[in-house]
Scaffold this motif. Structure first.
Motif, PDB file in Angstrom:
ATOM      1  N   ASN A   1       0.890  -1.387   0.085  1.00 55.24           N
ATOM      2  CA  ASN A   1       0.391  -0.412   0.266  1.00 55.24           C
ATOM      3  C   ASN A   1       0.608   1.220   0.004  1.00 55.24           C
ATOM      4  N   LEU A   2       1.952   1.235   0.363  1.00 56.13           N
ATOM      5  CA  LEU A   2       3.090   2.272   0.624  1.00 56.13           C
ATOM      6  C   LEU A   2       3.607   2.608  -0.755  1.00 56.13           C
ATOM      7  N   ALA A   3       3.982   1.418  -1.627  1.00 60.68           N
ATOM      8  CA  ALA A   3       4.126   1.144  -2.637  1.00 60.68           C
ATOM      9  C   ALA A   3       3.620   2.569  -3.179  1.00 60.68           C
ATOM     10  N   ARG A   4       2.777   1.075  -3.711  1.00 59.64           N
ATOM     11  CA  ARG A   4       0.961   2.458  -4.556  1.00 59.64           C
ATOM     12  C   ARG A   4       0.977   4.050  -4.434  1.00 59.64           C
ATOM     13  N   ARG A   5       1.223   4.255  -3.520  1.00 59.89           N
ATOM     14  CA  ARG A   5       1.471   5.495  -2.226  1.00 59.89           C
ATOM     15  C   ARG A   5       2.278   6.317  -2.825  1.00 59.89           C
ATOM     16  N   GLY A   6       3.824   5.878  -3.664  1.00 58.57           N
ATOM     17  CA  GLY A   6       5.041   6.362  -4.396  1.00 58.57           C
ATOM     18  C   GLY A   6       5.976   6.142  -2.995  1.00 58.57           C
ATOM     19  N   VAL A   7       5.529   5.316  -1.623  1.00 54.92           N
ATOM     20  CA  VAL A   7       6.529   5.639  -0.707  1.00 54.92           C
ATOM     21  C   VAL A   7       7.773   4.589  -1.238  1.00 54.92           C
ATOM     22  N   ARG A   8       9.268   5.138  -0.897  1.00 54.35           N
ATOM     23  CA  ARG A   8      10.013   4.277  -0.888  1.00 54.35           C
ATOM     24  C   ARG A   8       9.918   3.401   0.311  1.00 54.35           C
ATOM     25  N   ILE A   9      10.498   2.077   0.009  1.00 56.05           N
ATOM     26  CA  ILE A   9      10.287   1.471   2.229  1.00 56.05           C
ATOM     27  C   ILE A   9      11.334   0.096   1.634  1.00 56.05           C
ATOM     28  N   ILE A  10      12.148   0.369   2.703  1.00 52.89           N
ATOM     29  CA  ILE A  10      13.121  -0.384   3.835  1.00 52.89           C
ATOM     30  C   ILE A  10      12.164  -1.639   4.550  1.00 52.89           C
ATOM     31  N   PHE A  11      12.314  -2.664   3.993  1.00 54.02           N
ATOM     32  CA  PHE A  11      11.526  -3.821   4.822  1.00 54.02           C
ATOM     33  C   PHE A  11      12.363  -4.758   5.168  1.00 54.02           C
ATOM     34  N   THR A  12      12.034  -5.555   6.401  1.00 52.44           N
ATOM     35  CA  THR A  12      12.347  -6.397   7.521  1.00 52.44           C
ATOM     36  C   THR A  12      11.601  -7.763   6.764  1.00 52.44           C
ATOM     37  N   TYR A  13      12.380  -8.613   7.137  1.00 57.93           N
ATOM     38  CA  TYR A  13      12.250 -10.943   7.279  1.00 57.93           C
ATOM     39  C   TYR A  13      13.013 -10.913   7.998  1.00 57.93           C
ATOM     40  N   HIS A  14      12.285 -12.008   8.483  1.00 53.79           N
ATOM     41  CA  HIS A  14      13.182 -12.663   9.347  1.00 53.79           C
ATOM     42  C   HIS A  14      14.449 -13.751   9.157  1.00 53.79           C
ATOM     43  N   THR A  15      13.999 -14.895   8.437  1.00 56.50           N
ATOM     44  CA  THR A  15      15.159 -15.480   7.503  1.00 56.50           C
ATOM     45  C   THR A  15      14.601 -16.196   6.038  1.00 56.50           C
ATOM     46  N   ASN A  16      13.302 -15.556   5.660  1.00 53.04           N
ATOM     47  CA  ASN A  16      12.476 -15.779   4.149  1.00 53.04           C
ATOM     48  C   ASN A  16      13.193 -14.941   3.280  1.00 53.04           C
ATOM     49  N   GLN A  17      14.248 -14.793   3.091  1.00 60.40           N
ATOM     50  CA  GLN A  17      14.661 -13.878   1.428  1.00 60.40           C
ATOM     51  C   GLN A  17      13.941 -14.108   0.344  1.00 60.40           C
ATOM     52  N   ALA A  18      13.914 -15.919  -0.270  1.00 58.02           N
ATOM     53  CA  ALA A  18      13.041 -15.552  -1.846  1.00 58.02           C
ATOM     54  C   ALA A  18      11.404 -14.715  -1.415  1.00 58.02           C
ATOM     55  N   GLU A  19      10.738 -15.215   0.477  1.00 53.88           N
ATOM     56  CA  GLU A  19       9.585 -14.410   0.668  1.00 53.88           C
ATOM     57  C   GLU A  19       9.427 -12.417   0.241  1.00 53.88           C
ATOM     58  N   ALA A  20      10.825 -12.158   0.306  1.00 56.00           N
ATOM     59  CA  ALA A  20      11.139 -10.685   0.851  1.00 56.00           C
ATOM     60  C   ALA A  20      10.818 -10.475  -0.618  1.00 56.00           C
ATOM     61  N   ALA A  21      11.729 -11.281  -1.049  1.00 58.77           N
ATOM     62  CA  ALA A  21      12.558 -11.303  -2.725  1.00 58.77           C
ATOM     63  C   ALA A  21      10.721 -10.966  -3.843  1.00 58.77           C
ATOM     64  N   THR A  22      10.425 -11.579  -3.333  1.00 57.91           N
ATOM     65  CA  THR A  22       8.716 -11.717  -3.969  1.00 57.91           C
ATOM     66  C   THR A  22       7.905 -10.212  -3.286  1.00 57.91           C
ATOM     67  N   VAL A  23       7.878  -9.469  -2.168  1.00 58.85           N
ATOM     68  CA  VAL A  23       7.675  -8.310  -1.967  1.00 58.85           C
ATOM     69  C   VAL A  23       7.948  -7.321  -2.273  1.00 58.85           C
ATOM     70  N   ALA A  24       9.438  -7.184  -2.932  1.00 57.24           N
ATOM     71  CA  ALA A  24       9.724  -6.139  -3.878  1.00 57.24           C
ATOM     72  C   ALA A  24       9.650  -6.071  -5.353  1.00 57.24           C
ATOM     73  N   ALA A  25       9.388  -7.081  -5.414  1.00 57.52           N
ATOM     74  CA  ALA A  25       9.460  -7.314  -7.114  1.00 57.52           C
ATOM     75  C   ALA A  25       8.051  -6.523  -6.921  1.00 57.52           C
ATOM     76  N   LEU A  26       7.142  -6.921  -6.129  1.00 60.00           N
ATOM     77  CA  LEU A  26       5.924  -6.602  -6.332  1.00 60.00           C
ATOM     78  C   LEU A  26       5.643  -5.108  -5.527  1.00 60.00           C
ATOM     79  N   ALA A  27       6.108  -4.871  -5.026  1.00 63.47           N
ATOM     80  CA  ALA A  27       6.504  -2.833  -5.293  1.00 63.47           C
ATOM     81  C   ALA A  27       6.976  -3.017  -5.969  1.00 63.47           C
ATOM     82  N   ALA A  28       8.072  -2.966  -6.596  1.00 62.82           N
ATOM     83  CA  ALA A  28       8.554  -2.245  -7.942  1.00 62.82           C
ATOM     84  C   ALA A  28       7.468  -2.394  -9.274  1.00 62.82           C
ATOM     85  N   THR A  29       6.455  -3.327  -9.630  1.00 67.23           N
ATOM     86  CA  THR A  29       5.974  -3.236 -10.436  1.00 67.23           C
ATOM     87  C   THR A  29       4.686  -1.828 -10.379  1.00 67.23           C
ATOM     88  N   THR A  30       5.018  -1.219  -9.039  1.00 69.19           N
ATOM     89  CA  THR A  30       3.985   0.393  -8.605  1.00 69.19           C
ATOM     90  C   THR A  30       5.179   0.926  -9.483  1.00 69.19           C
TER      91      THR A  30
END
Length: 259
Positions: A30-59
């Motif tokens: 939701n922040l990405a759709r508003r044009g906000v740059r985001i640093i977000f954290t994950y615990h262990t699942n780097q692949a899951e985090a990469a998916t979120v980053a890629a989805l944010a990038a589509t905005t």
């Protein structure tokens, strides 16, 4: 990427802990759709985090995932340094929004809660947002905004939630003190308290257990359990300029649960 001074001021930057799953994930998107740059954290699942980053990038927004274990507060200095370097990569030195979302679950009765479990909940839900916010504040722009995540269980009691609900109540008190002490920097601090949300949190009990899901629905005025998509937009909106005069407040996002 080099930005002009006006672009650096206009483009907002957020840090969201626990941003790879559930409510945190929806907040990031939701922040990405508003044009906000985001640093977000994950615990262990780097692949899951990469998916979120890629989805944010589509905005069209920039999103960068950093590992963080909120149970290891000794690593917070190194994390703050990683944030500083990431901000530099964004072309800025400061960030605007902090969402303390990461946490762990507990489903143990008052009598069966061990000292180790109590300590883990304290670290994740109170000590971590307290100390991490301290570490990150030197990098936050004056006029910034903090949202701490609590729970409906800080208002009403649920079986086997004594330790968890108590820690969330402590976070709500901490938020008011943050608002008071950070006021001179025009930094606001508010709480978003979700109700029962259908995610993988607590073993996915609300999402995957039909009996629990029905129980939640039966105790909610709007007749269903919550979804991450119900909460993420509220957090993103609360960070916006439209809510700039809202401070030290608790906003429950629960569809009217246990009213």
């Amino acid at each position: 990427m080099s930005l002009t001074h006006s672009e650096e001021i206009t483009i907002k930057t957020a840090i969201v802990t626990g941003g790879s799953r559930g409510i945190g994930r929806d907040t990031v998107l939701n922040l990405a759709r508003r044009g906000v740059r985001i640093i977000f954290t994950y615990h262990t699942n780097q692949a899951e985090a990469a998916t979120v980053a890629a989805l944010a990038a589509t905005t069209g927004a920039q999103a960068h995932a950093l590992p963080l274990d909120i149970g290891q507060t000794g690593g917070f200095d190194a994390f703050a340094e990683a944030v500083r370097k990431t901000l530099a990569g964004f072309g800025t030195e400061r960030f605007d929004y902090l969402v303390n979302n990461a946490g762990i679950s507990s489903n143990v009765s008052f009598m069966e809660t061990t000292e180790a479990e109590l300590d883990a909940l304290y670290t994740a839900h109170f000590k971590a947002p307290f100390l991490l916010t301290q570490k990150l504040l030197p990098l936050m722009r004056d006029g910034g905004r903090i949202v701490n995540i609590s729970s409906g269980l800080a208002r009403f009691a649920g079986r086997n939630r004594a330790a968890y609900g108590s820690m969330k109540a402590a976070v709500e008190t901490l938020t008011r003190y943050m608002a008071l002490e950070l006021g001179p920097r025009r930094i606001t601090a508010n709480v978003v308290a979700p109700g029962a949300i259908a995610t993988d949190f607590s073993g996915g009990i609300v999402r995957d257990n039909p009996e629990v899901n029905k129980m939640v629905a039966d105790h909610t005025a709007l007749g269903r359990a919550g979804l991450p998509e119900d909460v993420g937009p509220v957090i993103a909106s609360l960070l916006s300029a439209d809510f700039g005069w809202v401070n030290a407040q608790r906003i429950e996002v629960a569809g009217g649960m246990v009213i």
